[in-house]
Enzyme design. Structure first.
Site, PDB file in Angstrom:
ATOM      1  N   HIS A 154       0.845  -1.196   0.000  1.00  0.00           N
ATOM      2  CA  HIS A 154       0.000   0.000   0.000  1.00  0.00           C
ATOM      3  C   HIS A 154       0.876   1.241   0.000  1.00  0.00           C
ATOM      4  O   HIS A 154       1.867   1.316   0.719  1.00  0.00           O
ATOM      5  CB  HIS A 154      -0.907  -0.005   1.236  1.00  0.00           C
ATOM      6  CG  HIS A 154      -2.014   0.993   1.193  1.00  0.00           C
ATOM      7  ND1 HIS A 154      -1.796   2.356   1.263  1.00  0.00           N
ATOM      8  CD2 HIS A 154      -3.362   0.841   1.092  1.00  0.00           C
ATOM      9  CE1 HIS A 154      -2.956   2.987   1.212  1.00  0.00           C
ATOM     10  NE2 HIS A 154      -3.922   2.094   1.102  1.00  0.00           N
ATOM     11  N   HIS A 180      -7.168   8.812   4.402  1.00  0.00           N
ATOM     12  CA  HIS A 180      -5.709   8.725   4.304  1.00  0.00           C
ATOM     13  C   HIS A 180      -4.991   9.735   5.190  1.00  0.00           C
ATOM     14  O   HIS A 180      -3.823  10.046   4.961  1.00  0.00           O
ATOM     15  CB  HIS A 180      -5.274   8.834   2.843  1.00  0.00           C
ATOM     16  CG  HIS A 180      -5.701   7.640   2.055  1.00  0.00           C
ATOM     17  ND1 HIS A 180      -5.065   6.430   2.137  1.00  0.00           N
ATOM     18  CD2 HIS A 180      -6.753   7.451   1.221  1.00  0.00           C
ATOM     19  CE1 HIS A 180      -5.682   5.552   1.370  1.00  0.00           C
ATOM     20  NE2 HIS A 180      -6.714   6.146   0.815  1.00  0.00           N
TER      21      HIS A 180
END
EC number: 3.5.1.5
Length: 571
Positions: free
Chosen positions: A223, A324
């Protein structure tokens, strides 16, 4: 002497038969029955004055020791699966499907595949649709209540990573390291669904990756929030090849460590699961979508961008910022979020799903996606694409079977194949765990009537427990006996790596659930994706972000109205 009845009479008693069509919810999609396993005139039905009685369709002399005697029969169901739309009885024994065919008493009935005896229970599915339990392969394990929400939508398997409401879990589907993996395997003992956890894929030292596989991770997640560099990806793939596990990739949105071409060079010809391949969920801007043309890439979408509507772009900026851990006061963080939201690639995503270029659909739960809407949004996309693109090849009026088979594969068999669990789940086939969802056609894709998990009813719409009948209001989803006592562990599976399974992870952690190894992953290619294996040439204009398939521009119009929405959620 034979007895004749009208088609309407037959349908009202036994459900539709060959040539009949069923509308799916309030969509424009129709499933047409291709085959009926029943012997006309000998249908097995339960109830007062019906045929499943002692000496009639119920055999009076057999015992459960007979391998063909079912524990549970789902009678006269319309089965919709990636490879069939059929009418049949489903025989379940020891929690597994053992037959699809004709149920009854072979002493007096013809062509009986499934014996109904005194040890057999019945779920009456006349006029109902049955599908395999759905599989969501992009789950952020942030909140254990996700499992119940997903179950009530028809999802019975979760794959992903997380440890709860940590920043790492909110942003990345990662359960990092052996200690966290073991704790999550133990936590899964209390969940009413199948699970598999992915570890963290960022390390140049292979030992740091291998120890997670040994601990029970079914794969690794690479990721960008942890650094999706070509080096990290290559090392993760090396370990995956050695241990036969999957790599899930959320690629480098900012192109910091390289561009899409650099990522593909690091991947070489090795298989991986590309998350949210359109790119709004993250990945090389603006051309991650081109990766779906590669035969070693198994591409999926997440549901926040599906289907494309007039609200889609507006809602995404805030979602990216929160998920995020970005700061609205920092211009670079705003630019990061903006770079991911491109209406042109989002508009192309629905079309790529409809063409079978994208192979799977998942949620991205609580990390931009909605855990209870995978199935609903899948069928909304199918509806929109029929509306805009017309029938698929081979489909015709009141028969959308090819499109239906394509779309149901996206959240059942293809995720199962991708993560090495198709031997156990993902379709209605003999030998597989009886994870089965029953739908009233009116509510198809929105609200299941009940969910069978490992052969036992796990969740169902049911009335007030003090009511005189089971339909006393309020009718709502309620936990069934499949979620109580030892049934919670005896009807669900925990998936682990083969090495963890062989080394006895279940004994080491005293796990009570069925523990099964993932397998047959590293040799996969996109050709293995059922009904969704297209690999055309894909291009993205770097200035306009327009998407081209084999040189032809593709797009879709933003929807202002959809099926399976407000009329189903008034109460």
């Amino acid at each position: 002497m034979s007895f004749k009845m009208t088609q309407n009479q037959y349908t009202s008693l036994y459900g539709p038969t060959v040539g009949d069509s069923i509308r799916l919810g309030d969509t424009n999609l129709f499933a047409q029955i291709e085959k009926d396993y029943a012997v006309y005139g000998e249908e097995a039905t339960f109830g007062g004055g019906k045929s499943i009685r002692d000496g009639m369709a119920q055999n009076p002399r057999v015992t459960r020791d007979d391998v063909n005697v079912a524990d549970l029969v789902i009678s006269n169901a319309v089965i919709i699966d990636y490879d069939k739309v059929v009418k049949a009885d489903i025989g379940i024994k020891n929690g597994y499907i053992f037959a699809i065919g004709n149920a009854g008493n072979p002493d007096i009935m013809d062509n009986v595949d499934i014996i109904i005896g005194s040890t057999t229970d019945i779920i009456a599915a006349e006029g109902k649709i049955v599908t395999a339990g759905g599989i969501d392969t992009h789950v952020h394990f942030i909140n254990p209540e996700q499992a119940e929400v997903a179950l009530e939508s028809g999802i019975t398997t979760h794959i992903g990573g997380g440890t709860g409401a940590s920043e790492g879990s909110k942003a990345t589907t990662v359960t990092p390291g052996p200690w966290h993996i073991h704790r999550m395997l133990e936590a899964a003992e209390g969940l009413p669904i199948n699970v598999g956890f992915t570890g963290k894929g960022q390390a140049t030292n292979p030992t740091a990756l291998i120890e997670q596989i040994n601990a029970g991770a079914i794969g690794l997640k690479v990721h960008e929030d942890w650094g999706a560099t070509p080096s990290a990806l290559s090392h993760a793939l090396d370990v995956a090849d050695e241990f036969d596990v999957q790599i899930a990739l959320h690629a480098d949105t900012l192109n910091e460590a390289g561009f899409m071409e650099d990522t593909m060079a690091a991947v070489k010809d090795r298989v991986l699961h590309m998350y949210h391949t359109e790119g709004a969920g993250g990945g090389h801007a603006p051309d991650l979508i081109k990766s779906a043309a590669f035969s070693n890439i198994l591409p999926s979408s997440t549901n926040p961008t599906l289907p494309y509507t007039h609200n889609t772009v507006d809602e995404h900026l805030d979602m990216v910022m929160i998920t995020h851990h970005l700061n609205a006061a920092i211009p670079e963080d705003i630019a990061f979020a903006d770079s991911r939201i491109r209406k042109e690639t989002i508009a192309a995503e629905d079309v790529l799903q409809d063409m079978g270029v994208f192979s799977m659909i998942s949620s991205d739960s609580q990390a931009m996606g909605r855990v209870g809407e995978v199935i609903t949004r899948t069928w909304q996309v199918a509806h929109r694409m029929k509306e805009q693109r017309g029938p698929l090849d081979g489909d015709f009026e009141h028969n959308d079977n090819n499109r239906i088979k394509r779309y149901i594969a996206k959240y059942t068999i293809n995720p199962a194949i991708t993560h090495g669990i198709s031997e156990y789940v993902g379709s209605i086939e003999p030998g597989k765990l009886a994870d089965i969802v029953l739908w009233d056609p009116i509510f198809f894709g929105v609200k299941p009537e009940l969910v069978v998990k490992g052969g036992l009813i796990n969740s169902a719409v049911n009335g007030d427990a003090n009511g005189s009948i089971p339909t006393s209001e309020p009718m709502k989803y309620r936990k069934m006996y499949g979620q109580y006592g030892g049934n919670l562990t005896s009807t669900s599976m925990t998936f682990v790596s083969k090495t963890a399974y062989e080394n006895g992870i279940n004994r080491a952690l005293n796990l009570k659930r069925m523990v099964r190894p993932v397998k047959n992953i590293r040799q996969l290619s996109k050709a293995d994706m059922k009904n969704n294996s297209a690999t055309p040439k894909l291009d993205v204009d770097p200035q306009t972000y327009e998407v081209y398939v084999d040189g032809e521009k593709i797009t879709s119009n933003a929807a202002t109205e959809l099926p399976l929405t407000q009329r189903y959620f008034l109460f």
